[in-house]
Write a protein that holds these residues in place. Structure first.
Motif, PDB file in Angstrom:
ATOM      1  N   GLY A  62      45.689  38.790  48.360  1.00 29.82           N
ATOM      2  CA  GLY A  62      45.973  39.836  49.340  1.00 29.82           C
ATOM      3  C   GLY A  62      46.205  41.184  48.792  1.00 29.82           C
ATOM      4  O   GLY A  62      47.285  41.850  48.815  1.00 29.82           O
ATOM      5  N   VAL A  63      45.769  41.240  47.240  1.00 26.08           N
ATOM      6  CA  VAL A  63      45.977  42.488  47.013  1.00 26.08           C
ATOM      7  C   VAL A  63      44.732  42.900  48.160  1.00 26.08           C
ATOM      8  O   VAL A  63      43.989  43.089  48.528  1.00 26.08           O
ATOM      9  CB  VAL A  63      45.509  42.857  45.626  1.00 26.08           C
ATOM     10  N   ARG A  64      45.533  44.724  47.609  1.00 25.33           N
ATOM     11  CA  ARG A  64      44.649  45.586  49.038  1.00 25.33           C
ATOM     12  C   ARG A  64      43.715  46.348  47.368  1.00 25.33           C
ATOM     13  O   ARG A  64      44.746  47.059  46.188  1.00 25.33           O
ATOM     14  CB  ARG A  64      45.558  47.309  49.159  1.00 25.33           C
ATOM     15  N   ILE A  65      42.508  46.456  47.599  1.00 15.47           N
ATOM     16  CA  ILE A  65      41.652  47.501  46.952  1.00 15.47           C
ATOM     17  C   ILE A  65      42.115  48.521  47.011  1.00 15.47           C
ATOM     18  O   ILE A  65      41.636  49.357  48.144  1.00 15.47           O
ATOM     19  CB  ILE A  65      40.049  47.312  47.282  1.00 15.47           C
ATOM     20  N   ARG A  66      41.773  49.819  46.250  1.00 11.06           N
ATOM     21  CA  ARG A  66      41.923  51.213  46.242  1.00 11.06           C
ATOM     22  C   ARG A  66      40.361  51.680  47.060  1.00 11.06           C
ATOM     23  O   ARG A  66      39.253  51.179  46.572  1.00 11.06           O
ATOM     24  CB  ARG A  66      42.807  51.499  44.664  1.00 11.06           C
ATOM     25  N   PRO A  67      41.198  52.554  47.576  1.00  9.75           N
ATOM     26  CA  PRO A  67      39.794  53.261  48.776  1.00  9.75           C
ATOM     27  C   PRO A  67      38.629  53.640  47.886  1.00  9.75           C
ATOM     28  O   PRO A  67      37.790  53.685  48.205  1.00  9.75           O
ATOM     29  CB  PRO A  67      40.271  54.725  49.609  1.00  9.75           C
ATOM     30  N   THR A  68      39.028  54.418  46.804  1.00 13.75           N
ATOM     31  CA  THR A  68      37.824  55.035  45.712  1.00 13.75           C
ATOM     32  C   THR A  68      36.624  54.008  45.155  1.00 13.75           C
ATOM     33  O   THR A  68      36.078  54.430  44.389  1.00 13.75           O
ATOM     34  CB  THR A  68      38.540  55.772  44.001  1.00 13.75           C
ATOM     35  N   ILE A  69      37.659  52.786  45.021  1.00 13.73           N
ATOM     36  CA  ILE A  69      36.496  51.401  44.136  1.00 13.73           C
ATOM     37  C   ILE A  69      36.042  50.604  45.110  1.00 13.73           C
ATOM     38  O   ILE A  69      35.265  49.674  44.591  1.00 13.73           O
ATOM     39  CB  ILE A  69      37.238  50.744  42.807  1.00 13.73           C
ATOM     40  N   ARG A  70      36.268  50.355  46.494  1.00 14.95           N
ATOM     41  CA  ARG A  70      36.099  49.493  47.074  1.00 14.95           C
ATOM     42  C   ARG A  70      34.741  49.326  47.585  1.00 14.95           C
ATOM     43  O   ARG A  70      34.483  48.512  48.126  1.00 14.95           O
ATOM     44  CB  ARG A  70      37.254  50.245  48.788  1.00 14.95           C
ATOM     45  N   GLY A  71      33.753  50.466  47.886  1.00 17.73           N
ATOM     46  CA  GLY A  71      32.441  50.332  48.057  1.00 17.73           C
ATOM     47  C   GLY A  71      32.282  49.143  46.527  1.00 17.73           C
ATOM     48  O   GLY A  71      30.830  48.709  47.154  1.00 17.73           O
ATOM     49  N   GLU A  72      32.489  50.127  45.537  1.00 17.38           N
ATOM     50  CA  GLU A  72      32.012  49.115  45.079  1.00 17.38           C
ATOM     51  C   GLU A  72      31.905  47.506  44.514  1.00 17.38           C
ATOM     52  O   GLU A  72      31.313  46.245  44.412  1.00 17.38           O
ATOM     53  CB  GLU A  72      32.508  49.476  42.893  1.00 17.38           C
ATOM     54  N   VAL A  73      33.449  46.959  44.911  1.00 20.56           N
ATOM     55  CA  VAL A  73      34.088  46.119  44.794  1.00 20.56           C
ATOM     56  C   VAL A  73      33.039  45.104  46.078  1.00 20.56           C
ATOM     57  O   VAL A  73      32.257  44.049  45.547  1.00 20.56           O
ATOM     58  CB  VAL A  73      35.894  45.941  45.820  1.00 20.56           C
ATOM     59  N   TRP A  74      32.724  45.829  46.938  1.00 19.33           N
ATOM     60  CA  TRP A  74      32.588  45.209  48.362  1.00 19.33           C
ATOM     61  C   TRP A  74      30.466  45.110  47.410  1.00 19.33           C
ATOM     62  O   TRP A  74      29.806  44.263  48.276  1.00 19.33           O
ATOM     63  CB  TRP A  74      32.024  46.225  49.351  1.00 19.33           C
TER      64      TRP A  74
END
Length: 383
Positions: A62-74
């Motif tokens: 349930g951790v939140r992904i930082r918006p600055t890296i969310r695209g890369e993680v996706w």
């Protein structure tokens, strides 16, 4: 436990101040409870291979992904990249994908020059028999700053010969796509800029060009919008959206007699009957036993039921739980010389169709069932 004060999660996706009726986020970002840039970078080996298991585990918790890296993680969650690939291999693949996208976009621009111009079309430009519509009622975005109208563009295209069925079908979709684009996430400051709306339109019309089904589907803009916001490069956003559509294209197919999520609705009914038989019987009595009220939730994965941030949080949680390492390997990778029909005919979409009979129910079905269970008392007394 007490740490730093919680930071509103939606602050990264600024809402226009006059929009006061948008859903509020349920989540707060706290230090130590996020997938930070540092933790994300530490998950990569020196050559670029990703420890995907550790990343999935964090998202599962349930951790939140930082918006600055969310695209890369996706991009990894959706199978755009093989976690076992190196930095060099991903960079080569990235360039091939960008080249393929630019090639298709150039083809679209050659047919209809509004594509890629930073503008978009807001009215029909062609009849169903392939004739230009003279003086369309609404065409400001095209005519602003230029003397060429959409009618001129279609006439110029017709001067080269009769239009084939594929081009006619594509041209018929352009303004319909725009109608969705202009309604999508308009509460966000991001879409106050014309160029951002135009980028969303470009991605959708290019996808419509390579989509072999050749039919615009309402809801696609809701799925593409976050990709535009999270990934700065337009081609990267396109491929992330394309990969997501391979998962959800079937959900969006609707005819006069059926909806794309029909099988999911049937399973939702069965799940609800097991976990709350009294509620299921109540819905049957009300004439809601077909569960059609859940169509929109399942079609666009709760984008219109939750806040922007919360829907993204749900997406990445579901993708992490449903992650399939085979998705990357069974996908026909693009190249700058690839014919789009070949790409589509051997794409992950076909793999998903093959897997559909044996795949477990999507998490989204259980999520809807859990909401119904939570609201059971209210539904039994007020519905």
């Amino acid at each position: 436990m007490w740490g730093a004060p919680a930071e509103p999660a939606d602050s990264y996706y600024e809402v226009r101040p006059e929009c006061t009726d948008v859903p509020e986020t349920k989540f707060k970002i706290r230090p130590g409870k996020t997938l930070s840039v540092r933790k994300w970078q530490a998950a990569f080996a020196p050559d670029g291979q990703l420890d995907i298991g550790k990343t999935l585990g964090r998202i599962h918790r349930g951790v939140r992904i930082r918006p600055t890296i969310r695209g890369e993680v996706w991009e990894f969650l959706l199978g755009c990249f093989d976690p076992q690939s190196t930095y060099e291999e991903r960079e080569q693949l990235l360039q091939e994908r960008r080249s393929a996208y630019e090639k298709w976009k150039s083809v679209c621009h050659e047919i209809f020059p509004v594509v890629g111009s930073g503008q978009f079309i807001t009215a029909p430009v062609i009849t169903e028999d392939g004739q230009p519509i003279q003086e369309p009622l609404v065409d400001q975005e095209v005519s602003a700053g230029t003397t060429t109208t959409s009618t001129d563009m279609v006439n110029d295209l017709l001067s080269k010969g009769p239009l084939n069925e594929r081009i006619i079908n594509w041209l018929l979709q352009l303004h319909q796509i725009c109608l969705d684009v202009k309604r999508t996430d308009r509460t966000l400051v991001f879409y106050e800029k014309q160029e951002n709306l135009a980028e969303l339109w470009d991605i959708l019309v290019v996808y419509a060009w390579i989509d072999r089904d050749g039919k615009k589907v309402t809801g696609m803009s809701d799925l593409a919008s976050p990709m535009i916001i999270l990934l700065e490069n337009e081609a990267n956003a396109f491929w992330c959206f394309e990969r997501m559509m391979c998962r959800l294209r079937g959900n969006l197919r609707c005819t006069e007699s059926s909806v794309g999520v029909e099988s999911q609705l049937s399973h939702l009914a069965m799940v609800t009957q097991v976990i709350d038989p009294k509620l299921h019987q109540h819905l049957e009595t009300l004439g809601g036993g077909d569960y059609l009220f859940a169509v929109r939730m399942l079609m666009v994965l709760f984008r219109r039921e939750f806040s922007f941030f919360d829907s993204l949080y749900l997406w990445q949680m579901m993708w992490a739980l449903e992650y399939d390492p085979d998705l990357f390997y069974l996908y026909e990778e693009p190249s700058s010389s690839m014919n789009e029909s070949k790409m589509r005919s051997r794409s992950m979409c076909d793999y998903m169709k093959i897997k559909s009979d044996e795949a477990p129910l999507p998490i989204s079905v259980f999520l809807v069932a859990s909401v119904l269970k939570e609201k059971s008392t209210q539904l039994l007394h007020e519905a």
